[in-house]
Scaffold this motif. Structure first.
Motif, PDB file in Angstrom:
ATOM      1  N   PHE A 127      64.760  95.795  50.769  1.00 58.53           N
ATOM      2  CA  PHE A 127      65.002  94.924  51.917  1.00 58.53           C
ATOM      3  C   PHE A 127      63.756  94.097  52.236  1.00 58.53           C
ATOM      4  N   GLU A 128      62.594  94.750  52.298  1.00 56.99           N
ATOM      5  CA  GLU A 128      61.353  94.047  52.625  1.00 56.99           C
ATOM      6  C   GLU A 128      61.022  92.978  51.587  1.00 56.99           C
ATOM      7  N   ARG A 129      61.236  93.290  50.319  1.00 51.88           N
ATOM      8  CA  ARG A 129      60.991  92.310  49.254  1.00 51.88           C
ATOM      9  C   ARG A 129      61.946  91.125  49.403  1.00 51.88           C
ATOM     10  N   THR A 130      63.219  91.413  49.627  1.00 44.64           N
ATOM     11  CA  THR A 130      64.223  90.366  49.788  1.00 44.64           C
ATOM     12  C   THR A 130      63.928  89.515  51.018  1.00 44.64           C
ATOM     13  N   PHE A 131      63.535  90.174  52.111  1.00 47.24           N
ATOM     14  CA  PHE A 131      63.209  89.423  53.315  1.00 47.24           C
ATOM     15  C   PHE A 131      62.009  88.518  53.068  1.00 47.24           C
ATOM     16  N   ASP A 132      61.026  88.992  52.333  1.00 48.83           N
ATOM     17  CA  ASP A 132      59.849  88.180  52.037  1.00 48.83           C
ATOM     18  C   ASP A 132      60.250  86.923  51.259  1.00 48.83           C
ATOM     19  N   GLU A 133      61.167  87.057  50.314  1.00 49.51           N
ATOM     20  CA  GLU A 133      61.649  85.895  49.564  1.00 49.51           C
ATOM     21  C   GLU A 133      62.378  84.919  50.490  1.00 49.51           C
ATOM     22  N   THR A 134      63.148  85.450  51.426  1.00 52.49           N
ATOM     23  CA  THR A 134      63.841  84.608  52.398  1.00 52.49           C
ATOM     24  C   THR A 134      62.826  83.912  53.306  1.00 52.49           C
ATOM     25  N   SER A 135      61.764  84.617  53.640  1.00 55.78           N
ATOM     26  CA  SER A 135      60.706  84.045  54.463  1.00 55.78           C
ATOM     27  C   SER A 135      60.069  82.839  53.781  1.00 55.78           C
ATOM     28  N   VAL A 136      59.834  82.936  52.495  1.00 57.03           N
ATOM     29  CA  VAL A 136      59.265  81.815  51.740  1.00 57.03           C
ATOM     30  C   VAL A 136      60.207  80.616  51.820  1.00 57.03           C
ATOM     31  N   GLN A 164      61.125  74.952  55.272  1.00 58.22           N
ATOM     32  CA  GLN A 164      62.119  74.111  55.926  1.00 58.22           C
ATOM     33  C   GLN A 164      61.499  73.317  57.081  1.00 58.22           C
ATOM     34  N   PRO A 165      61.890  72.054  57.233  1.00 52.73           N
ATOM     35  CA  PRO A 165      61.398  71.257  58.357  1.00 52.73           C
ATOM     36  C   PRO A 165      61.779  71.911  59.694  1.00 52.73           C
ATOM     37  N   GLY A 166      60.833  71.960  60.603  1.00 54.96           N
ATOM     38  CA  GLY A 166      61.072  72.521  61.925  1.00 54.96           C
ATOM     39  C   GLY A 166      60.692  73.980  62.068  1.00 54.96           C
ATOM     40  N   PRO A 221      71.523  74.530  50.537  1.00 51.04           N
ATOM     41  CA  PRO A 221      72.204  75.238  49.444  1.00 51.04           C
ATOM     42  C   PRO A 221      71.540  76.555  49.044  1.00 51.04           C
ATOM     43  N   GLY A 222      70.237  76.641  49.099  1.00 57.52           N
ATOM     44  CA  GLY A 222      69.548  77.851  48.677  1.00 57.52           C
ATOM     45  C   GLY A 222      69.683  79.031  49.615  1.00 57.52           C
ATOM     46  N   PHE A 223      70.112  78.791  50.846  1.00 58.49           N
ATOM     47  CA  PHE A 223      70.157  79.891  51.805  1.00 58.49           C
ATOM     48  C   PHE A 223      71.287  80.880  51.536  1.00 58.49           C
ATOM     49  N   ALA A 224      72.397  80.447  51.008  1.00 59.78           N
ATOM     50  CA  ALA A 224      73.551  81.337  50.788  1.00 59.78           C
ATOM     51  C   ALA A 224      73.169  82.555  49.945  1.00 59.78           C
ATOM     52  N   ALA A 225      72.367  82.364  48.927  1.00 54.84           N
ATOM     53  CA  ALA A 225      71.954  83.489  48.076  1.00 54.84           C
ATOM     54  C   ALA A 225      71.077  84.463  48.850  1.00 54.84           C
ATOM     55  N   HIS A 226      70.173  83.948  49.677  1.00 54.74           N
ATOM     56  CA  HIS A 226      69.322  84.816  50.493  1.00 54.74           C
ATOM     57  C   HIS A 226      70.179  85.624  51.471  1.00 54.74           C
TER      58      HIS A 226
END
Length: 96
Positions: A17-26, A31-33, A68-73
């Motif tokens: 989970f922590e690894r996956t969250f870190d990838e989502t964080s990147v 993202q703008p904003g 588009p990239g968010f769906a996988a995360h």
């Protein structure tokens, strides 16, 4: 500013989970904003986490979710946890 708070209950391996969250964080940090976020782990429950993220405005946050990239995360995090996401407007802040 808008604050996004998402509470997670991890149902899979916490390390994954922590690894996956870190990838989502990147992803989100590009993202703008996006301003910043913190991922926190509950002191009494090792499967409980909270993400507190600051965004310039709600529109920026919602645009990031439509990329588009968010769906996988999202799918990877949902495979490892349940969550309770909510948006908040800051009212008060005090700094020591």
């Amino acid at each position: 500013m808008i604050i996004f708070i998402n509470r997670f209950t991890v149902t899979g391996p916490t390390e994954e989970f922590e690894r996956t969250f870190d990838e989502t964080s990147v992803f989100f940090s590009a993202q703008p904003g996006f301003i910043r976020h913190r991922l926190m782990r509950h002191t009494g429950d090792p499967n409980a986490y909270a993400n507190v993220a600051e965004w310039e405005d709600e529109e920026s946050f919602r645009r990031a979710l439509q990329q588009p990239g968010f769906a996988a995360h999202r799918a990877e995090l949902q495979a490892l946890s349940t969550s309770d996401p909510n948006l908040y407007t800051p009212l008060y802040e005090r700094v020591a």
